[in-house]
Design a protein around this motif. Structure first.
Motif, short mmCIF file in Angstrom:
data_model
loop_
_atom_site.label_atom_id
_atom_site.label_comp_id
_atom_site.label_asym_id
_atom_site.label_seq_id
_atom_site.Cartn_x
_atom_site.Cartn_y
_atom_site.Cartn_z
N UNK A 355 0.79 -1.35 -0.01
CA UNK A 355 0.10 -0.16 -0.09
C UNK A 355 0.65 1.28 -0.09
N UNK A 356 2.14 1.29 -0.23
CA UNK A 356 2.81 2.28 -0.18
C UNK A 356 3.21 2.93 -1.58
N UNK A 357 3.28 4.16 -1.78
CA UNK A 357 3.65 4.97 -3.13
C UNK A 357 2.41 4.84 -3.91
N UNK A 358 2.78 4.98 -5.32
CA UNK A 358 1.54 5.39 -6.28
C UNK A 358 0.96 4.20 -6.52
N UNK A 359 1.86 2.81 -6.43
CA UNK A 359 1.17 1.75 -6.76
C UNK A 359 0.48 1.17 -5.64
N UNK A 360 0.88 1.50 -4.47
CA UNK A 360 0.09 1.12 -3.23
C UNK A 360 -1.08 1.95 -3.09
N UNK A 361 -1.12 3.21 -3.55
CA UNK A 361 -2.61 4.02 -3.66
C UNK A 361 -3.37 3.53 -4.81
N UNK A 362 -3.01 2.86 -5.57
CA UNK A 362 -3.76 2.30 -6.75
C UNK A 362 -4.09 3.43 -7.87
N UNK A 363 -2.83 4.18 -7.74
CA UNK A 363 -3.07 5.24 -8.87
C UNK A 363 -2.29 4.87 -10.09
N UNK A 364 -1.53 3.87 -10.20
CA UNK A 364 -0.87 3.38 -11.35
C UNK A 364 -0.43 1.93 -11.20
N UNK A 365 0.24 1.25 -12.21
CA UNK A 365 0.84 0.06 -12.06
C UNK A 365 2.23 0.17 -12.74
N UNK A 366 3.12 -0.61 -12.31
CA UNK A 366 4.71 -0.74 -12.45
C UNK A 366 5.08 -2.20 -13.00
N UNK A 367 5.79 -2.13 -14.03
CA UNK A 367 6.56 -3.47 -14.54
C UNK A 367 7.75 -3.42 -14.71
N UNK A 368 8.53 -4.50 -14.21
CA UNK A 368 9.98 -4.33 -14.32
C UNK A 368 10.52 -5.76 -15.08
N UNK A 369 11.28 -5.87 -15.73
CA UNK A 369 11.77 -6.90 -16.64
C UNK A 369 13.10 -7.01 -16.66
N UNK A 370 13.85 -8.35 -16.89
CA UNK A 370 15.21 -8.44 -17.09
C UNK A 370 15.01 -9.52 -18.23
N UNK A 371 15.96 -9.47 -19.37
CA UNK A 371 15.97 -10.43 -20.47
C UNK A 371 17.49 -10.79 -20.44
N UNK A 372 17.64 -11.94 -21.00
CA UNK A 372 19.05 -12.44 -21.29
C UNK A 372 19.00 -12.75 -22.73
N UNK A 373 20.06 -12.29 -23.31
CA UNK A 373 20.13 -12.89 -24.86
C UNK A 373 21.62 -13.60 -25.09
N UNK A 374 21.61 -14.65 -25.64
CA UNK A 374 22.92 -15.50 -25.96
C UNK A 374 23.27 -15.22 -27.40
N UNK A 375 24.64 -15.20 -27.52
CA UNK A 375 25.44 -14.96 -28.84
C UNK A 375 26.17 -16.02 -29.18
#
Ligand code: CTP
Ligand code: MG
Length: 375
Positions: A355-375
């Protein structure tokens, strides 16, 4: 100038032990054969790639090269030399000026290595072989008892791809039928053709034994992505392509799929190709309300063009609602489908911020991603 490549994959891979023949086993997240083939398909000077296979492996072959732009495979023979001749004969119609002959078991041939071989064939109008000077001391032994220390002076280990003027090597192989040479340069030498050496590469190993598959594969790069969208009035959100009923909608220029946006940025980050806004400027009207799978598809194409392969993607959605759990599997499947990878390589997780911050107050949504690419 037409330059063709023959990729040899008709062997049984017996020394690599039980399981599928080695050219169809995975290394660095993809089949050995696919990795070998991609190096040649992606080379700007090569216009034709023919793969020589054992017809008994056809099913494995189709699965391994799925999605690669290849002509029908050529049926090989009992020995490597037989298979090369089959490949060379199959190029009779196209009659390339230069042909490169490569063991699919060498999955790590670099673009630079291929270019060096081509350049040497062009320059000297003869055969060219990548080779490494022998570094270790050479011992000749009988029943493990040393009889002689052989000078390593002037001795080299030959690799593939080996390049030749096409008519010369075709002729040499036809003449050499029923003999037993271990590489194509030896066939050329026997026919009196000149062969020169170019610098080989240590990484260009021939996968031969089971333990060779335990080697770390190539280079791995990582990228991260982050995206936020604010909630606005509405009755559903779209996350990783899944429509989820919710008391609010996400505001944004496109469909506001923060999940796909974060993954797209992670992939672009891994190949140093800027961010989503560079490729799809919000100032351009055509991306208004666009379905975000277009963005991710483009990022996947760019990874492919850079010679990479998506190894895995890990996404965390940060919101108080909607509940992600029930939709997680569908999201993984959607992303995997867009990236043409196994759903096991895609992870979708969710968390609240207590319930902390903008996401906690339901004002918005965040997404975070990590990707690995092989060569
Ligand atoms: N090869 C081929 N046709 C054959 C034998 C071998 O096209 N009749 C190919 C293999 O697929 C491999 C390359 O030649 O890419 C080099 O051969 P090698 O490393 O010996 O592979 P295999 O013959 O498959 O393995 P093994 O000798 O352990 O059975
Ligand atoms: Mg063999």
């Amino acid at each position: 100038m037409t330059i063709a490549a023959i990729i040899l994959a008709a062997g049984r891979g017996e020394r690599a032990g039980a399981g599928a023949p080695k050219q169809y086993r995975a290394i660095g997240g993809e089949p050995v054969l696919a990795k070998s083939v991609r190096a040649f398909l992606g080379h700007p000077e090569i216009s034709l790639v023919r793969v020589v296979i054992n017809p008994q492996h056809e099913k494995l072959y189709r699965k391994a090269v799925h999605g690669l732009d290849l002509p029908e495979p050529v049926a090989g023979g009992v020995t490597r030399q037989d298979s090369v001749l089959c490949g060379l004969e199959a190029l009779e119609k196209e009659k390339p000026e230069i042909v490169l002959i490569h063991d699919s078991a060498r999955a790590f041939a670099s673009q630079g290595l291929i270019s060096r071989v081509i350049a040497a064939v062009k320059q000297h109008r003869c055969g060219a072989v990548p080779a490494l000077a022998v570094g270790d001391t050479l011992k000749k032994a009988e029943n493990l008892a040393v009889v002689e220390t052989v000078s390593r002076e002037g001795l080299y280990l030959a690799q593939t791809p080996q390049g030749f003027p096409y008519p010369g090597i075709l002729d040499a192989h036809r003449k050499a039928k029923h003999t037993d040479y271990t590489d194509d340069a030896a066939v050329a030498e026997a026919a009196g053709l000149k062969v020169v050496l170019v610098a080989g590469e240590k990484e260009n190993v021939k996968l031969t034994h089971a333990e060779d598959f335990r080697k770390p594969a190539g280079e791995v790069r990582t990228g991260s992505g982050f995206d936020v969208h604010a909630f606005t009035a509405g009755d559903h959100v779209v996350l990783c392509g899944v429509k989820i009923p919710h008391g609010k909608a996400l505001a944004g220029h496109s469909d506001a799929d923060a999940g796909l946006h974060a993954i797209t940025d992670a992939l672009l980050g891994a190949i140093g190709a800027g961010d989503i806004g560079d490729h799809f400027p919000p100032s351009e009207a055509k991306w208004k309300d666009a379905s975000s799978d277009i963005f991710l598809k483009r990022a996947a194409e760019l990874v492919k063009e850079a010679g990479g392969l998506v190894l895995n993607v890990d996404l965390t959605l940060i919101c108080e609602g909607p509940k992600i759990g029930p939709h997680r599997q569908k999201m993984r499947e959607n992303v995997a489908k867009i990236l043409a990878i196994d759903p096991g390589r895609v992870s979708v997780k969710a968390t609240t911020t207590e319930k902390l911050g903008f996401a906690g107050r339901g004002e918005g949504l965040a997404a975070q991603a990590v990707a690995t690419v092989g060569f």
